[in-house]
Design a protein around this motif. Structure first.
Motif, PDB file in Angstrom:
ATOM      1  N   GLY A 244      11.132 -26.392   1.761  1.00  0.00           N
ATOM      2  CA  GLY A 244      12.583 -26.266   1.701  1.00  0.00           C
ATOM      3  C   GLY A 244      13.236 -26.185   3.059  1.00  0.00           C
ATOM      4  O   GLY A 244      12.594 -26.360   4.096  1.00  0.00           O
ATOM      5  N   ILE A 245      14.529 -25.896   3.014  1.00  0.00           N
ATOM      6  CA  ILE A 245      15.345 -25.796   4.223  1.00  0.00           C
ATOM      7  C   ILE A 245      15.891 -24.368   4.300  1.00  0.00           C
ATOM      8  O   ILE A 245      16.827 -24.020   3.577  1.00  0.00           O
ATOM      9  CB  ILE A 245      16.500 -26.818   4.206  1.00  0.00           C
ATOM     10  N   ALA A 246      15.276 -23.562   5.161  1.00  0.00           N
ATOM     11  CA  ALA A 246      15.662 -22.157   5.259  1.00  0.00           C
ATOM     12  C   ALA A 246      16.888 -21.951   6.136  1.00  0.00           C
ATOM     13  O   ALA A 246      17.566 -20.940   6.027  1.00  0.00           O
ATOM     14  CB  ALA A 246      14.487 -21.326   5.786  1.00  0.00           C
ATOM     15  N   GLY A 247      17.166 -22.894   7.021  1.00  0.00           N
ATOM     16  CA  GLY A 247      18.344 -22.787   7.873  1.00  0.00           C
ATOM     17  C   GLY A 247      18.054 -22.024   9.148  1.00  0.00           C
ATOM     18  O   GLY A 247      16.926 -21.661   9.413  1.00  0.00           O
ATOM     19  N   PRO A 248      19.051 -21.768   9.954  1.00  0.00           N
ATOM     20  CA  PRO A 248      20.456 -22.025   9.661  1.00  0.00           C
ATOM     21  C   PRO A 248      20.849 -23.497   9.767  1.00  0.00           C
ATOM     22  O   PRO A 248      21.823 -23.928   9.167  1.00  0.00           O
ATOM     23  CB  PRO A 248      21.202 -21.174  10.686  1.00  0.00           C
TER      24      PRO A 248
ATOM     25  N   SER B  81      21.830 -31.007   4.994  1.00  0.00           N
ATOM     26  CA  SER B  81      22.727 -32.162   4.902  1.00  0.00           C
ATOM     27  C   SER B  81      23.490 -32.044   3.582  1.00  0.00           C
ATOM     28  O   SER B  81      23.246 -31.134   2.796  1.00  0.00           O
ATOM     29  CB  SER B  81      21.917 -33.467   4.926  1.00  0.00           C
ATOM     30  N   MET B  82      24.381 -32.971   3.326  1.00  0.00           N
ATOM     31  CA  MET B  82      25.115 -32.955   2.049  1.00  0.00           C
ATOM     32  C   MET B  82      24.142 -33.097   0.882  1.00  0.00           C
ATOM     33  O   MET B  82      24.259 -32.409  -0.122  1.00  0.00           O
ATOM     34  CB  MET B  82      26.153 -34.085   2.011  1.00  0.00           C
ATOM     35  N   GLU B  83      23.167 -33.987   1.035  1.00  0.00           N
ATOM     36  CA  GLU B  83      22.197 -34.240  -0.041  1.00  0.00           C
ATOM     37  C   GLU B  83      21.184 -33.103  -0.165  1.00  0.00           C
ATOM     38  O   GLU B  83      20.779 -32.742  -1.268  1.00  0.00           O
ATOM     39  CB  GLU B  83      21.459 -35.547   0.238  1.00  0.00           C
ATOM     40  N   LYS B  84      20.796 -32.559   0.980  1.00  0.00           N
ATOM     41  CA  LYS B  84      19.793 -31.488   1.012  1.00  0.00           C
ATOM     42  C   LYS B  84      20.335 -30.340   1.864  1.00  0.00           C
ATOM     43  O   LYS B  84      20.036 -30.239   3.059  1.00  0.00           O
ATOM     44  CB  LYS B  84      18.469 -32.008   1.565  1.00  0.00           C
ATOM     45  N   PRO B  85      21.109 -29.463   1.243  1.00  0.00           N
ATOM     46  CA  PRO B  85      21.751 -28.379   2.005  1.00  0.00           C
ATOM     47  C   PRO B  85      20.786 -27.258   2.360  1.00  0.00           C
ATOM     48  O   PRO B  85      19.721 -27.105   1.753  1.00  0.00           O
ATOM     49  CB  PRO B  85      22.821 -27.881   1.035  1.00  0.00           C
ATOM     50  N   VAL B  86      21.189 -26.464   3.336  1.00  0.00           N
ATOM     51  CA  VAL B  86      20.447 -25.254   3.669  1.00  0.00           C
ATOM     52  C   VAL B  86      20.333 -24.414   2.395  1.00  0.00           C
ATOM     53  O   VAL B  86      21.296 -24.267   1.643  1.00  0.00           O
ATOM     54  CB  VAL B  86      21.162 -24.465   4.787  1.00  0.00           C
TER      55      VAL B  86
ATOM     56  N   VAL C  28       1.317 -30.067 -13.552  1.00  0.00           N
ATOM     57  CA  VAL C  28       2.103 -29.536 -12.445  1.00  0.00           C
ATOM     58  C   VAL C  28       3.490 -29.169 -12.961  1.00  0.00           C
ATOM     59  O   VAL C  28       4.133 -29.959 -13.647  1.00  0.00           O
ATOM     60  CB  VAL C  28       2.243 -30.573 -11.305  1.00  0.00           C
ATOM     61  N   VAL C  29       3.937 -27.979 -12.615  1.00  0.00           N
ATOM     62  CA  VAL C  29       5.279 -27.515 -12.964  1.00  0.00           C
ATOM     63  C   VAL C  29       6.105 -27.491 -11.680  1.00  0.00           C
ATOM     64  O   VAL C  29       5.626 -27.023 -10.645  1.00  0.00           O
ATOM     65  CB  VAL C  29       5.236 -26.108 -13.590  1.00  0.00           C
ATOM     66  N   HIS C  30       7.330 -27.986 -11.768  1.00  0.00           N
ATOM     67  CA  HIS C  30       8.220 -28.026 -10.609  1.00  0.00           C
ATOM     68  C   HIS C  30       9.475 -27.208 -10.888  1.00  0.00           C
ATOM     69  O   HIS C  30       9.983 -27.193 -12.015  1.00  0.00           O
ATOM     70  CB  HIS C  30       8.634 -29.476 -10.306  1.00  0.00           C
ATOM     71  N   ILE C  31       9.974 -26.543  -9.862  1.00  0.00           N
ATOM     72  CA  ILE C  31      11.248 -25.814  -9.922  1.00  0.00           C
ATOM     73  C   ILE C  31      12.018 -26.124  -8.646  1.00  0.00           C
ATOM     74  O   ILE C  31      11.441 -26.146  -7.556  1.00  0.00           O
ATOM     75  CB  ILE C  31      11.046 -24.288 -10.026  1.00  0.00           C
ATOM     76  N   GLU C  32      13.305 -26.344  -8.792  1.00  0.00           N
ATOM     77  CA  GLU C  32      14.190 -26.498  -7.630  1.00  0.00           C
ATOM     78  C   GLU C  32      15.164 -25.336  -7.631  1.00  0.00           C
ATOM     79  O   GLU C  32      15.706 -24.975  -8.679  1.00  0.00           O
ATOM     80  CB  GLU C  32      14.973 -27.804  -7.726  1.00  0.00           C
ATOM     81  N   ARG C  33      15.378 -24.739  -6.469  1.00  0.00           N
ATOM     82  CA  ARG C  33      16.360 -23.677  -6.321  1.00  0.00           C
ATOM     83  C   ARG C  33      17.288 -24.020  -5.168  1.00  0.00           C
ATOM     84  O   ARG C  33      16.861 -24.572  -4.154  1.00  0.00           O
ATOM     85  CB  ARG C  33      15.697 -22.326  -6.041  1.00  0.00           C
ATOM     86  N   ARG C  34      18.543 -23.655  -5.330  1.00  0.00           N
ATOM     87  CA  ARG C  34      19.543 -23.793  -4.277  1.00  0.00           C
ATOM     88  C   ARG C  34      20.102 -22.397  -4.011  1.00  0.00           C
ATOM     89  O   ARG C  34      21.003 -21.944  -4.702  1.00  0.00           O
ATOM     90  CB  ARG C  34      20.634 -24.773  -4.701  1.00  0.00           C
ATOM     91  N   PHE C  35      19.528 -21.744  -3.027  1.00  0.00           N
ATOM     92  CA  PHE C  35      19.905 -20.372  -2.709  1.00  0.00           C
ATOM     93  C   PHE C  35      21.205 -20.296  -1.923  1.00  0.00           C
ATOM     94  O   PHE C  35      21.828 -19.245  -1.864  1.00  0.00           O
ATOM     95  CB  PHE C  35      18.781 -19.682  -1.922  1.00  0.00           C
ATOM     96  N   GLY C  36      21.595 -21.395  -1.311  1.00  0.00           N
ATOM     97  CA  GLY C  36      22.790 -21.408  -0.476  1.00  0.00           C
ATOM     98  C   GLY C  36      22.453 -20.982   0.943  1.00  0.00           C
ATOM     99  O   GLY C  36      21.325 -20.602   1.257  1.00  0.00           O
ATOM    100  N   ASP C  37      23.461 -21.029   1.779  1.00  0.00           N
ATOM    101  CA  ASP C  37      23.299 -20.687   3.189  1.00  0.00           C
ATOM    102  C   ASP C  37      23.429 -19.168   3.334  1.00  0.00           C
ATOM    103  O   ASP C  37      24.421 -18.659   3.846  1.00  0.00           O
ATOM    104  CB  ASP C  37      24.341 -21.427   4.027  1.00  0.00           C
TER     105      ASP C  37
END
Length: 164
Positions: free
Chosen positions: A104-108, A112-117, A131-140
């Motif tokens: 993932g992208i931990a930041g800061p 990008s717009m497509e793949k945000p922090v 295989v089990v997959h999960i996507e999370r968007r925790f935000g910045d």
């Protein structure tokens, strides 16, 4: 060292893996080994944790876990296909029968717009395959918060994979 809830989750994973006779491997990018670190904080974890792979660069993902360069180019490191390939690669390159991956992208920066922090992809393989997959968007929410939340999700996903 870890917050109580992470310590409890790691303990649950170790106990479930012991009960099921399952060996575990981790494949981590943005968490930099924190998932395996949480597991090794549990006494007796050496009976169930075979190894942890920290594959921060694309080159490491390809060399150590055999993630295809085609996947990395087509989808990028932070993607469902790469998370799945990392989890499978961890099992294929260890004595483990279960694994979890985190990318993932931990930041800061780096988003990008497509793949945000705060975007993180997880995958887990259980001893029965699949295989089990999960996507999370925790935000910045800050680098540390993204990484700790990622550890929480990874441990929960691993517990489900081991206990299934």
């Amino acid at each position: 060292m870890f917050p109580e809830d992470i310590q409890a989750a790691a303990t649950s994973v170790v106990q479930a893996a012991l009960k099921a006779g399952v060996m575990i491997a981790t494949a981590e990018s943005c968490t930099g080994g924190l998932v395996s670190g949480a597991l090794t904080s549990v006494a007796g974890s050496s009976a169930v944790l075979d190894r942890g792979f920290v594959t921060y660069s694309n080159e490491a993902k390809a060399e150590v876990l055999a993630v295809s360069e085609g996947l990395l180019v087509q989808f990028g490191a932070v993607s469902e296909p790469v998370a799945r390939a990392m989890a499978l690669g961890a099992v294929d390159h260890s004595r483990a029968t279960a694994s979890v991956s985190v990318t993932g992208i931990a930041g800061p920066g780096g988003g990008s717009m497509e793949k945000p922090v705060g975007l993180v992809h997880f995958a887990a393989v259980g001893p029965r395959g699949g295989v089990v997959h999960i996507e999370r968007r925790f935000g910045d929410v800050g680098r540390e918060a993204v990484r700790l939340e990622s550890v929480r999700v990874a441990l929960a996903l691993l517990l489900d994979a081991v206990a299934a």
